[in-house]
Write a protein that holds these residues in place. Structure first.
Motif, short mmCIF file in Angstrom:
data_model
loop_
_atom_site.label_atom_id
_atom_site.label_comp_id
_atom_site.label_asym_id
_atom_site.label_seq_id
_atom_site.Cartn_x
_atom_site.Cartn_y
_atom_site.Cartn_z
N ILE A 64 47.78 47.05 16.45
CA ILE A 64 46.41 47.88 16.65
C ILE A 64 45.36 47.33 16.15
CG2 ILE A 64 45.17 49.95 16.88
CD1 ILE A 64 47.79 50.11 18.89
N ASN A 65 44.28 46.79 16.62
CA ASN A 65 43.22 46.10 16.06
C ASN A 65 42.46 47.10 14.98
OD1 ASN A 65 43.10 43.48 16.45
ND2 ASN A 65 41.98 43.76 18.21
N GLN A 102 52.38 49.77 17.74
CA GLN A 102 52.66 50.67 18.59
C GLN A 102 53.74 50.11 19.58
OE1 GLN A 102 49.57 52.18 21.23
NE2 GLN A 102 50.87 53.66 22.29
N THR A 103 54.74 50.89 20.12
CA THR A 103 55.84 50.28 20.70
C THR A 103 56.21 51.29 21.88
OG1 THR A 103 58.18 49.52 20.83
CG2 THR A 103 57.68 51.36 19.39
N ALA A 141 46.72 56.51 9.39
CA ALA A 141 47.37 55.76 10.65
C ALA A 141 46.91 56.89 11.76
CB ALA A 141 48.62 55.41 10.57
N ASN A 142 47.40 58.25 11.21
CA ASN A 142 47.41 59.18 12.12
C ASN A 142 45.90 59.51 12.90
OD1 ASN A 142 48.85 61.52 13.79
ND2 ASN A 142 47.70 62.85 12.74
N ASN A 143 45.12 59.72 11.58
CA ASN A 143 43.60 59.83 12.32
C ASN A 143 43.13 58.68 13.13
OD1 ASN A 143 43.59 62.06 10.54
ND2 ASN A 143 42.75 61.11 8.98
N PHE A 144 43.49 57.41 12.79
CA PHE A 144 43.12 56.36 13.81
C PHE A 144 43.64 56.62 14.97
CE2 PHE A 144 42.77 52.08 14.78
CZ PHE A 144 41.84 51.54 14.06
N THR A 145 44.95 56.70 15.42
CA THR A 145 45.49 56.97 16.46
C THR A 145 44.66 58.03 17.43
OG1 THR A 145 47.14 58.54 16.12
CG2 THR A 145 47.82 56.26 15.88
N ILE A 146 44.20 59.30 16.64
CA ILE A 146 43.74 59.96 17.27
C ILE A 146 42.11 59.65 17.89
CG2 ILE A 146 42.39 62.49 16.96
CD1 ILE A 146 44.85 63.27 15.10
N GLU A 147 41.41 58.93 16.74
CA GLU A 147 40.12 58.54 17.02
C GLU A 147 39.94 57.47 17.90
OE1 GLU A 147 38.62 57.26 13.18
OE2 GLU A 147 38.95 59.47 12.56
#
Ligand code: ATP
Length: 150
Positions: A64-65, A102-103, A141-147
């Motif tokens: 993920i960029n 991500q996979t 990482a979790n905040n990033f996936t949510i945002e």
């Protein structure tokens, strides 16, 4: 002081719109993300892809960029040493750069480098991780996936 540089990844897959994170159990007992030594001539990203495949058997990953985080720690290179020798083991400074990967694969085949693996949602993974610095990376990482959820 000797220095080591590794690269690794917070690997996740989505299930019912919820991220599940992959943790590995190292032989020394700690739970961490997949990571490994950066070989000569390798880019960080090449190391990450190689280590993911070697350590988890997962071939299809999207890096993920925009996510890149560092942790630093010191440890004693005491592997295989006993008694007095162990106490004198040299300190090593370690720098690890983590990406977010991500996979869609769920099946995991660990190598001899680890003794177990587990997929967990954020809260469970946060508890399971051994080290504070890794917990911080997971939170970011979790905040990033949510945002950045599409
Ligand atoms: P690599 O996977 O990068 O090839 P390794 O398996 O050789 O590394 P580490 O996972 O770095 O070795 O473990 C070496 C020592 O550092 C162990 O004693 C471990 O408990 C400790 N360690 C591992 N991760 C961390 C961390 N995030 N913070 C502090 N200490 C750690």
């Amino acid at each position: 002081m000797p220095k080591e540089k590794s690269a690794g990844a917070v690997i996740f897959r989505m299930e019912n719109s919820k991220p599940y994170y992959l943790l590995l159990r190292y032989h020394s007992g700690h739970w961490e993300f997949a990571k490994g030594h950066i070989e000569e001539g390798e880019s960080n990203e090449e190391t990450v892809r190689r280590e993911i495949e070697e350590e988890t058997g997962i071939k299809e990953v999207k890096i993920i960029n925009g996510f890149k985080e560092y942790i630093k720690y010191f440890f004693r290179a005491s592997y295989g040493l006993e008694g007095e020798e162990k106490k004198k083991a040299p300190w090593i400074f370690k720098l690890v750069v983590f990406y977010l990967a991500q996979t869609r694969e769920i099946e995991v085949k660990i190598s001899k480098e680890h003794k177990d693996f587990i997929w967990l949602p954020f809260e469970g993974a946060l508890k399971k991780l051994t080290y504070k610095n890794a917990k911080n990376i997971l939170t970011k990482a979790n905040n990033f996936t949510i945002e950045h959820k599409e």
